[in-house]
Design an enzyme around this catalytic site. Sequence first.
Site, PDB file in Angstrom:
ATOM      1  CG  HIS A 114     -32.681 -61.298 -32.415  1.00  0.00           C
ATOM      2  ND1 HIS A 114     -32.674 -61.856 -31.158  1.00  0.00           N
ATOM      3  CD2 HIS A 114     -32.508 -62.337 -33.276  1.00  0.00           C
ATOM      4  CE1 HIS A 114     -32.521 -63.161 -31.246  1.00  0.00           C
ATOM      5  NE2 HIS A 114     -32.408 -63.479 -32.526  1.00  0.00           N
ATOM      6  CB  CYS A 115     -29.746 -58.002 -28.364  1.00  0.00           C
ATOM      7  SG  CYS A 115     -30.888 -56.655 -27.981  1.00  0.00           S
ATOM      8  CB  ALA A 116     -31.742 -60.308 -24.481  1.00  0.00           C
ATOM      9  NE  ARG A 129     -31.770 -52.874 -27.313  1.00  0.00           N
ATOM     10  CZ  ARG A 129     -31.051 -53.279 -26.294  1.00  0.00           C
ATOM     11  NH1 ARG A 129     -31.647 -53.574 -25.160  1.00  0.00           N
ATOM     12  NH2 ARG A 129     -29.747 -53.387 -26.373  1.00  0.00           N
ATOM     13  CB  VAL A 162     -36.869 -60.083 -29.552  1.00  0.00           C
ATOM     14  CG1 VAL A 162     -35.682 -60.773 -28.905  1.00  0.00           C
ATOM     15  CG2 VAL A 162     -36.417 -59.284 -30.762  1.00  0.00           C
TER      16      VAL A 162
END
Length: 488
Positions: free
Chosen positions: A26-28, A30, A70
């Site tokens: 995962h990123c910031a 998504r 997320v």
Amino acid sequence: MGKFQEDAKKLLDNVGGKENIAAVSHCATRMRFVLNDPAKADTAAIEKIPSVKGTFTNAGQFQVIIGNEVPQFYNEFSAISGLEGVSKEQGKAAAKQNLNPVQRAISVLAEIFTPLIPALVIGGLILGFRNVLEGIPFGFLDGQKIVEVSQFWSGVNSFLWLIGEAIFQFLPVGITWSITKKMGTTQILGIVLGITLVSPQLLNAYSVASTAAADIPFWDFGFAHVNMIGYQAQVIPAMLAGFLLAYLEIFFRKVIPQAVSMIFVPLFALVPTVIAAHVILGPIGWAIGSWISDIVNAGLTSSFNWLFGAVFGFMYAPLVITGLHHMTNAIDLQLIADFHSTNLWPMIALSNIAQGSAVLAVVFMHRGNKDEEQVSIPAMISCYLGVTEPAMFGINLKYIYPFVAGMIGSACAGLFSTLFDVKAISIGVGGLPGILSIVPQYYLAFFGAMLIAVVVPFVLTYIFRVKGIFNKLDPVDEATGKLFVEEN
């Protein structure tokens, strides 16, 4: 039960189950999936999950927009699926299984230039500020420029060139470093290689055209002469040299015994690369770069430049989707190296604005949809500051009609910009702040193009929704004829 447990379970089922997931991270905002069979992902069902704000596929990764929560979602997804996450870099590596050769090449290009973007942005801002100081005659200063009436600002202007020069003239150092970083080879060797391309003892690339052939310095090897020409701001020579260095180092690591590898691997990788860079790769790269920039410049300065500008403006947003837009960084930088300005970057900044204005129209028409505003408002701001992916993937491509409206608005603005021959002296600053990169004499024309990029997409987005043009997911209330917001 955790807050996202039910949604996480639905997501796992709709991406094809645990067995269809090759990697997840995962990123910031998504979740990023590398799927063994992307066709098994049911995007329609996934986008109906309450926590999901949208989906898209990019660079071989299926990405699900969750928002700022997320990390919590990811933790519950991991607990339910039993899958251990990977780093973003590992995810990118795994994603290459879903890319064709062209996409892989574009991915490599993106990975080279992405680490350089912060420097390019800062460099663009600095050159833009210097534009104001030394390029604009102000009426309240009796037609003089700021540097002509203030010793302080003259000193600031001169000092700031120290940073601008380091970023743009010494760009090959950043490129060769980035290539070694991407290839997993010795980064300091990449830095050294880059320095050998821009060393002060070489004739500066900007002085080559004005220097007679007989006056160009050279190394005399007795049997051959090699011109001592620098490659300041040149992109392709640095890329060719950087990849040669990386592949030579990888090769010699395999064949040279570990006991002496620290001595001989750098020696056999760096020295031949520097020789090849100045004898073969540099001249070839310079010729290729000049050829590309000449063709693009011919299109931008021809009698049909308006058509070129309209087509480029229309197509730039789709290029972002494919990742092909990363090629324009190299072309822009080559244009600046060859012609000291670029007509291409203003149109890129205008495309950013146009997509942001389409989102602004969606925000206006969907006002009251608090869930969507968590994505749309930050995405709009991001667009206006030069980063379009959140807006395009999170909103515009979801509904289609805002995306098309943004493309048309960008085409109109690009046509206007090229008709007035608007030029930028640097890249990196997109969106509304992009005006700082514009040559001062074109400020007024670029402001007009910006106005087009704001108004046309906004109006078209509204019309497309009301008239049902390119609009399948965002209908008008047939009973009242009024706009309404569908709940996510």
